[in-house]
Design a protein around this motif. Sequence first.
Motif, PDB file in Angstrom:
ATOM      1  N   PHE A   1      45.349  33.889  38.863  1.00 61.55           N
ATOM      2  CA  PHE A   1      46.008  33.088  39.633  1.00 61.55           C
ATOM      3  C   PHE A   1      45.989  31.664  39.347  1.00 61.55           C
ATOM      4  O   PHE A   1      47.004  30.821  39.445  1.00 61.55           O
ATOM      5  N   LYS A   2      44.875  31.330  38.706  1.00 57.15           N
ATOM      6  CA  LYS A   2      44.566  29.924  38.395  1.00 57.15           C
ATOM      7  C   LYS A   2      45.479  29.477  37.092  1.00 57.15           C
ATOM      8  O   LYS A   2      46.187  28.593  37.017  1.00 57.15           O
ATOM      9  N   LYS A   3      45.683  30.625  36.077  1.00 57.72           N
ATOM     10  CA  LYS A   3      46.432  30.429  35.117  1.00 57.72           C
ATOM     11  C   LYS A   3      48.062  30.389  35.441  1.00 57.72           C
ATOM     12  O   LYS A   3      48.981  29.582  34.898  1.00 57.72           O
ATOM     13  N   TYR A   4      48.343  31.044  36.193  1.00 55.06           N
ATOM     14  CA  TYR A   4      49.860  31.376  36.364  1.00 55.06           C
ATOM     15  C   TYR A   4      50.337  30.583  38.056  1.00 55.06           C
ATOM     16  O   TYR A   4      51.413  30.754  38.514  1.00 55.06           O
ATOM     17  N   ASN A   5      49.236  29.708  38.560  1.00 54.99           N
ATOM     18  CA  ASN A   5      49.824  29.427  39.787  1.00 54.99           C
ATOM     19  C   ASN A   5      50.950  28.389  39.934  1.00 54.99           C
ATOM     20  O   ASN A   5      51.635  28.565  40.807  1.00 54.99           O
ATOM     21  N   HIS A   6      51.246  27.909  38.674  1.00 55.72           N
ATOM     22  CA  HIS A   6      52.588  27.123  38.874  1.00 55.72           C
ATOM     23  C   HIS A   6      53.884  28.085  38.719  1.00 55.72           C
ATOM     24  O   HIS A   6      54.849  27.488  39.508  1.00 55.72           O
ATOM     25  N   TRP A   7      53.519  29.587  38.515  1.00 57.03           N
ATOM     26  CA  TRP A   7      54.941  30.284  38.786  1.00 57.03           C
ATOM     27  C   TRP A   7      55.060  30.371  40.268  1.00 57.03           C
ATOM     28  O   TRP A   7      56.236  30.507  40.555  1.00 57.03           O
ATOM     29  N   PHE A   8      53.915  30.701  41.090  1.00 60.95           N
ATOM     30  CA  PHE A   8      53.845  30.813  42.254  1.00 60.95           C
ATOM     31  C   PHE A   8      54.424  29.785  42.956  1.00 60.95           C
ATOM     32  O   PHE A   8      55.323  29.848  43.974  1.00 60.95           O
ATOM     33  N   LEU A   9      54.032  28.556  42.431  1.00 66.97           N
ATOM     34  CA  LEU A   9      54.570  27.188  42.947  1.00 66.97           C
ATOM     35  C   LEU A   9      56.036  27.267  42.979  1.00 66.97           C
ATOM     36  O   LEU A   9      56.894  26.624  43.981  1.00 66.97           O
ATOM     37  N   PHE A  10      56.532  27.547  41.735  1.00 70.41           N
ATOM     38  CA  PHE A  10      58.041  27.560  41.205  1.00 70.41           C
ATOM     39  C   PHE A  10      58.525  28.461  42.355  1.00 70.41           C
ATOM     40  O   PHE A  10      59.658  27.868  42.956  1.00 70.41           O
ATOM     41  N   VAL A  11      58.233  29.515  42.331  1.00 67.32           N
ATOM     42  CA  VAL A  11      59.152  30.592  43.200  1.00 67.32           C
ATOM     43  C   VAL A  11      58.849  30.033  44.817  1.00 67.32           C
ATOM     44  O   VAL A  11      59.944  29.947  45.455  1.00 67.32           O
ATOM     45  N   LEU A  12      57.912  29.464  45.319  1.00 68.11           N
ATOM     46  CA  LEU A  12      57.903  28.826  46.533  1.00 68.11           C
ATOM     47  C   LEU A  12      58.746  27.603  46.660  1.00 68.11           C
ATOM     48  O   LEU A  12      59.636  27.537  47.619  1.00 68.11           O
ATOM     49  N   LEU A  13      59.048  26.745  45.818  1.00 65.28           N
ATOM     50  CA  LEU A  13      59.782  25.663  45.859  1.00 65.28           C
ATOM     51  C   LEU A  13      61.231  25.995  45.901  1.00 65.28           C
ATOM     52  O   LEU A  13      62.042  25.622  46.643  1.00 65.28           O
ATOM     53  N   GLU A  14      61.526  26.997  44.988  1.00 66.64           N
ATOM     54  CA  GLU A  14      62.662  27.687  44.742  1.00 66.64           C
ATOM     55  C   GLU A  14      63.457  28.242  45.913  1.00 66.64           C
ATOM     56  O   GLU A  14      64.282  27.919  46.589  1.00 66.64           O
ATOM     57  N   ALA A  15      62.277  29.090  46.624  1.00 71.63           N
ATOM     58  CA  ALA A  15      62.811  29.669  48.060  1.00 71.63           C
ATOM     59  C   ALA A  15      63.138  28.638  48.936  1.00 71.63           C
ATOM     60  O   ALA A  15      64.110  28.685  49.652  1.00 71.63           O
ATOM     61  N   ALA A  16      62.223  27.532  49.119  1.00 77.66           N
ATOM     62  CA  ALA A  16      62.437  26.290  50.112  1.00 77.66           C
ATOM     63  C   ALA A  16      63.908  25.878  49.580  1.00 77.66           C
ATOM     64  O   ALA A  16      64.763  25.610  50.676  1.00 77.66           O
ATOM     65  N   SER A  17      64.102  25.646  48.219  1.00 75.91           N
ATOM     66  CA  SER A  17      65.233  25.068  48.033  1.00 75.91           C
ATOM     67  C   SER A  17      66.517  26.100  48.509  1.00 75.91           C
ATOM     68  O   SER A  17      67.671  25.395  49.264  1.00 75.91           O
ATOM     69  N   ILE A  18      66.565  27.154  48.272  1.00 76.65           N
ATOM     70  CA  ILE A  18      67.557  28.401  48.490  1.00 76.65           C
ATOM     71  C   ILE A  18      67.589  28.300  50.146  1.00 76.65           C
ATOM     72  O   ILE A  18      68.744  28.400  50.638  1.00 76.65           O
ATOM     73  N   ILE A  19      66.471  28.156  50.872  1.00 77.34           N
ATOM     74  CA  ILE A  19      66.540  28.406  52.300  1.00 77.34           C
ATOM     75  C   ILE A  19      67.422  27.098  52.901  1.00 77.34           C
ATOM     76  O   ILE A  19      68.193  27.042  53.540  1.00 77.34           O
ATOM     77  N   LEU A  20      67.096  25.784  52.431  1.00 78.96           N
ATOM     78  CA  LEU A  20      67.924  24.571  52.646  1.00 78.96           C
ATOM     79  C   LEU A  20      69.440  24.682  52.285  1.00 78.96           C
ATOM     80  O   LEU A  20      69.963  24.442  53.215  1.00 78.96           O
ATOM     81  N   LEU A  21      69.586  25.352  50.931  1.00 79.09           N
ATOM     82  CA  LEU A  21      70.974  25.575  50.736  1.00 79.09           C
ATOM     83  C   LEU A  21      71.834  26.166  51.450  1.00 79.09           C
ATOM     84  O   LEU A  21      72.708  25.989  52.030  1.00 79.09           O
ATOM     85  N   PHE A  22      71.102  27.477  52.036  1.00 76.15           N
ATOM     86  CA  PHE A  22      71.785  28.159  53.014  1.00 76.15           C
ATOM     87  C   PHE A  22      71.894  27.783  54.476  1.00 76.15           C
ATOM     88  O   PHE A  22      72.782  28.021  55.020  1.00 76.15           O
TER      89      PHE A  22
END
Lengths: 176, 287
Positions: free
Chosen positions: B8-29
């Motif tokens: 999780f420490k090594k790849y936490n930026h991926w989770f963050l990325f998915v989270l931020l993209e999800a937030a963006s997509i939600i805003l988009l829709f």
Amino acid sequence: MIGTFLKRLFWLVVLMLLQVLVFNHVQILGYATPMLCVYLILLFPLGTSRSQILLWGFATGLLQDIFTNTPGMSAASLTLVALFQPDLLKLFASKDFVENEDAPVPSARSMNWPPFLRYVFVAVLINQMAFYLLEAFSFFNPIELGINVGGGTLMSFLVIVAMEGVRKGYTKKQNP
Amino acid sequence: MNNLSEFFKKYNHWFLFVLLEAASIILLFRFNNYQGSVWFTSANHMAAEVNRWHHDAVGYLNLKDVNQRLSAENMMLQQQIAQLREALDMQDDSLGANDRVVREALSGFTLIPARVTSNSILKNENYVVINKGRADGVETEMGVVGGGGVVGIVFLAGEHYSLVLPIVNVKSNISCRLRGQRFFGNLQWYGGSTLFAYLNDIPRYAKIRVGGVVETSGYSEVFPPGLFVGRVTQIANAPDGLSMQLKVNLGTDFANLSDVSVIVNRNKPQIDSLRVDLESFETAQNG
């Protein structure tokens, strides 16, 4: 630490003002509006926490979205660029730059022009493609999509390179 | 566990990325009409597709039940068809013109409707079995009529079934007359075709024409007078030369006999008792 943060905040404000007040009104036949915000993301030195870059990307994009009334589009595309920024930097920068322990800020001066131009161009392309794909949200009109992406990429690239030229001259004057 | 936390420490930026993209997509829709509508319609389309798959699968699994229900329904419908067909046949039988004439002639009599359960026409001594017996009021020597006219006489009455001696039995002998004339004779059958019988003992001076109606005379207590029996088709001399023998085309089709009626004779017990009285009187006189 706080210094760099404030510096970035300052850059963010400047870029946002430029974007909102000037470049949002620039267009050629309705296409090719430059988007500068990606420039801020490109200035993160190697070794910066990836999460930090992502958060900056998202925040910048969100701010731009608020001003241009396109919620989510810029945020998503800039977050994508922020994800790839360290990898792009490693890909295009010279070995010396990558292995430099001081982790200098990416610029034409520290990277030399050709690698920097390639770096900026690919990043801008990714940003523009993501943005316009999200805007069109279909492949119904691929020609218009291509014109949008191509024109936007070209204009953004030119503006960012011009700004980089200004910045290079400024830093040269400051630190002879 | 350590590995997991390191992962999780090594790849936490991926989770963050998915989270931020999800937030963006939600805003988009959420805040863009166009993208929102595209998302909404395609999501609806997907949901409909998945629902259709589910419905198809459930329908396939339910086929067994559906099949059983259909079989049951099919069986029920076939039974109904059989019943209706039978009712229709009976309706056809009872609508004949002869039948109406017979009914009119018998309007004052009590009739017991019965069905033919067994019948024969190929032998010399043919018998008809009907599904009514003593329990239904059928007694021996009661007349039986069908749609075409006279059928025969009850020979034996069982509890629920009766044996009928039809015209087409060589033992049968029914008193008949010609309609419009008073000449009477005995109707007899000599085997062979069940379409024809012979009326004997008609005097030679009787004016007879082919096509004349032969009906019951009413001299026996079995049948009321005037019941249709058949029509004259041929006029010939009797073997004894003293009378005429008429070939009669029988109104009843014995080869196709299904519904008949037994004529209840209310006078029969009275006549029988008179006979008994007569016999006892004669024996008393002789003795």
